[in-house]
Motif scaffolding. Structure first.
Motif, short mmCIF file in Angstrom:
data_model
loop_
_atom_site.label_atom_id
_atom_site.label_comp_id
_atom_site.label_asym_id
_atom_site.label_seq_id
_atom_site.Cartn_x
_atom_site.Cartn_y
_atom_site.Cartn_z
N THR A 284 0.91 -1.00 0.02
CA THR A 284 -0.12 -0.02 -0.06
C THR A 284 0.82 1.25 -0.06
O THR A 284 2.09 1.12 0.60
N VAL A 285 0.59 2.27 -0.87
CA VAL A 285 1.07 3.58 -0.71
C VAL A 285 0.53 4.22 0.38
O VAL A 285 -0.46 4.60 0.47
N GLU B 201 4.55 8.03 -10.96
CA GLU B 201 3.10 7.88 -11.45
C GLU B 201 2.46 9.15 -11.15
O GLU B 201 1.45 9.55 -11.96
N LEU B 202 2.89 10.12 -10.33
CA LEU B 202 2.05 11.40 -10.27
C LEU B 202 2.91 12.64 -10.57
O LEU B 202 2.20 13.80 -10.53
N PHE C 162 -4.59 13.30 -6.10
CA PHE C 162 -3.39 12.20 -6.08
C PHE C 162 -3.87 10.71 -5.93
O PHE C 162 -3.38 10.14 -6.53
N SER C 163 -4.52 10.71 -4.55
CA SER C 163 -5.18 9.26 -4.34
C SER C 163 -5.86 8.74 -5.38
O SER C 163 -5.80 7.42 -5.61
N ASP C 164 -6.90 9.45 -5.83
CA ASP C 164 -7.81 8.82 -6.91
C ASP C 164 -6.75 8.41 -8.26
O ASP C 164 -7.14 7.43 -8.71
N LYS D 136 -4.78 3.59 -11.14
CA LYS D 136 -3.64 2.79 -11.77
C LYS D 136 -3.43 1.59 -11.14
O LYS D 136 -2.62 0.78 -11.34
N GLY D 137 -4.40 1.27 -10.04
CA GLY D 137 -4.17 -0.04 -9.61
C GLY D 137 -3.68 -0.16 -8.31
O GLY D 137 -3.36 -1.40 -7.64
N TYR D 138 -3.21 1.01 -7.56
CA TYR D 138 -2.55 0.96 -6.45
C TYR D 138 -3.59 0.87 -4.93
O TYR D 138 -4.54 1.39 -5.42
#
Length: 139
Positions: free
Chosen positions: A62-63, A85-86, A108-110, A115-117
């Motif tokens: 998890t990020v 990614e961001l 950013f979380s969306d 992207k599957g994270y």
């Protein structure tokens, strides 16, 4: 390119990792969502970073968006993910570290979720005393 501090950690390297129940990666019951963070490593961390690693050990896949004041910060492998990614930038230093103002969290979380994270938001609960300790140990 840069070799980050977290990339030099023996126990974090692919093939050498253990899950939180001390199972090696070749064990059929190995749990890739957790990682064993050695106690002696944790003992050398500042209180805030120790807490981050304790969280990461239970949410290795998890990020973690770590709230510090009015910002969300991303550390180590999560910072590497956020930069690639961001489009965020790394802060200066030998450990991977990135961040952004809290107002951008939703966007950013969306993007990462799309992207599957997996993402987690952690509110900072450091007391002023802990902050003092952290700044003293950085000096």
């Amino acid at each position: 390119g840069m070799v980050w501090d977290h990339e030099k950690l023996e126990w974090l390297q692919d093939g050498k990792r253990k899950d939180s129940k001390r199972r090696k990666q070749d064990n059929p019951d190995y749990d890739p969502t957790t990682v064993l963070v050695p106690e002696e490593f944790l003992n050398r961390c500042t209180p805030g970073m120790r807490r981050w690693w304790q969280l990461k050990s239970e949410m290795f896949d998890t990020v973690i968006f770590y709230k510090v004041g009015k910002f969300y910060e991303l550390y180590h492998m999560d910072a590497v993910t956020a930069v690639s990614e961001l489009g965020l930038t790394f802060m200066k230093g030998c450990w991977a570290h990135s961040g952004f103002p809290e107002i951008a969290f939703g966007r950013f979380s969306d993007v990462l979720v799309q992207k599957g994270y997996k993402v987690a938001r952690v509110e900072q609960t450091e007391t002023p005393e802990m902050m003092e300790v952290r700044y003293k140990s950085m000096a």
